[in-house]
Design a protein around this motif. Structure first.
Motif, PDB file in Angstrom:
ATOM      1  N   ALA A 169       0.829  -1.209   0.000  1.00 42.01           N
ATOM      2  CA  ALA A 169       0.000   0.000   0.000  1.00 42.01           C
ATOM      3  C   ALA A 169       0.861   1.256   0.000  1.00 42.01           C
ATOM      4  O   ALA A 169       0.447   2.309  -0.481  1.00 42.01           O
ATOM      5  N   SER A 170       2.095   1.138   0.514  1.00 47.28           N
ATOM      6  CA  SER A 170       2.981   2.301   0.576  1.00 47.28           C
ATOM      7  C   SER A 170       3.308   2.836  -0.808  1.00 47.28           C
ATOM      8  O   SER A 170       3.596   4.010  -0.984  1.00 47.28           O
TER       9      SER A 170
ATOM     10  N   SER B   3       0.372   5.213  -1.277  1.00 50.22           N
ATOM     11  CA  SER B   3       0.313   6.354  -0.370  1.00 50.22           C
ATOM     12  C   SER B   3       1.439   7.341  -0.648  1.00 50.22           C
ATOM     13  O   SER B   3       1.349   8.507  -0.275  1.00 50.22           O
TER      14      SER B   3
ATOM     15  N   LEU C  14      -3.539   6.571   3.847  1.00 53.49           N
ATOM     16  CA  LEU C  14      -4.025   5.339   4.459  1.00 53.49           C
ATOM     17  C   LEU C  14      -5.281   5.575   5.287  1.00 53.49           C
ATOM     18  O   LEU C  14      -6.039   4.647   5.556  1.00 53.49           O
TER      19      LEU C  14
ATOM     20  N   GLY D 103      -7.245   2.219   3.666  1.00 55.28           N
ATOM     21  CA  GLY D 103      -6.226   1.550   2.866  1.00 55.28           C
ATOM     22  C   GLY D 103      -6.711   1.019   1.540  1.00 55.28           C
ATOM     23  O   GLY D 103      -5.953   0.385   0.805  1.00 55.28           O
TER      24      GLY D 103
ATOM     25  N   SER E 186      -4.475  -1.062  -4.250  1.00 60.48           N
ATOM     26  CA  SER E 186      -3.728  -1.636  -3.138  1.00 60.48           C
ATOM     27  C   SER E 186      -4.200  -3.073  -2.969  1.00 60.48           C
ATOM     28  O   SER E 186      -5.327  -3.425  -3.335  1.00 60.48           O
TER      29      SER E 186
ATOM     30  N   ARG F 155      -5.088  -4.582  -0.413  1.00 66.51           N
ATOM     31  CA  ARG F 155      -6.251  -4.634   0.475  1.00 66.51           C
ATOM     32  C   ARG F 155      -7.535  -4.370  -0.300  1.00 66.51           C
ATOM     33  O   ARG F 155      -8.550  -5.051  -0.098  1.00 66.51           O
TER      34      ARG F 155
END
Length: 277
Positions: free
Chosen positions: A51-52, A55, A66, A71, A124, A126
């Motif tokens: 996910a970074s 972001s 986030l 997320g 992402s 997620r």
């Protein structure tokens, strides 16, 4: 419908005749196709394993991304990113593999630019797993890329106003850079001005990148802002009459005191007004 052409259009310099002409042209552009709140789009979606990666994306949200949608983040192609005007836009997306995926799909927030035109979105992990039926999220990851359909939806931040974060690059009194957070509704900010609280002497701000706006003409004292957002068939002024205190500080998020709930129409056919079940 694209609005990013207006991001460099300085509304503070327009007289009433020019403003009327601009809104008339915008109305004609939008009304040239059937106007909908939401258009249903068909495409493909892939995912980032971290996910970074999203972001830290082109919108400039950093780790704050986030907190935008738990997320559930996405990088969108240039037609969705819109030179940064699409940053923070919310979408409902679902994959079309009925064996693996739910009919509801999931909600995502755009935080980055996807340079690969093979898919409209890169999600992402997620968000990608959230499209799957309960308990089999890992199975959808094995596919890597899936066919999807998606639509723009209003962003909803309950009890949360539009916020302004003063960026660390700001240097009082000569330079101010701010990031817009928690933009509600189904809108895009296409112009922005700043003035001292109580003053009518407005200075335009420019989009630096993504959700970040800046100016080297910083008024003294406490600051107010006004925005032009897409709404209905044209643009709408929104005033935030007292946002930054005279002693504003970098790295601090300030409440604008206003909520954006407007809905901008999309030009598309067919329209999709249904609730996904």
């Amino acid at each position: 419908m694209t609005h990013h052409f207006a991001s460099h259009f300085h509304f503070s310099l327009l007289n009433s005749t020019q403003m009327a002409l601009f809104l008339c042209v915008l109305f004609l552009l939008l009304s040239s196709a059937s106007a909908c709140d939401r258009c249903l789009h068909q495409s493909k979606a892939a995912y980032f394993s971290k996910a970074s990666a999203l972001s830290a994306g082109a919108c400039g949200y950093g780790s704050l991304a986030l907190g935008l949608s738990g997320g559930h983040l996405a990088a969108g192609v240039s037609s969705l990113y819109k030179d940064g005007a699409g940053c923070g836009a919310c979408f409902q997306i679902r994959c079309k593999n009925s064996t693996l995926c739910s009919s509801e799909g999931t909600r995502i927030t755009l935080t980055d630019l996807n340079h690969n035109n093979e898919t409209d979105f890169v999600l992402s992990s997620r968000a990608f797993m959230a499209m799957a039926n309960k308990g089999i999220g890992r199975d959808i990851l094995k596919l890597g890329i899936v066919d999807v359909e998606y639509k723009r939806i209003p962003c909803e931040y309950k009890n949360q106003n539009l916020a302004v974060r003063v960026e660390e690059s700001s240097q009082k009194p000569n330079y101010l850079a701010i990031k817009l957070m928690y933009q509600g509704g189904q809108t895009e900010v296409v112009a922005m001005d700043v003035a001292q609280v109580g003053s009518a002497n407005w200075n335009f701000m420019s989009r630096n990148h993504g959700a970040v706006w800046d100016t080297s003409r910083v008024p003294n004292g406490a600051l107010q802002f006004r925005f032009v957002v897409t709404s209905g068939f044209d643009g709408k002024w929104i005033w935030a009459k007292s946002v930054l205190p005279a002693e504003w500080k970098t790295g601090v998020i300030y409440d604008s005191g206003v909520q954006i709930t407007d809905i901008a129409k999309e030009g598309c056919s067919p329209c999709d007004d249904s609730h996904w079940r």
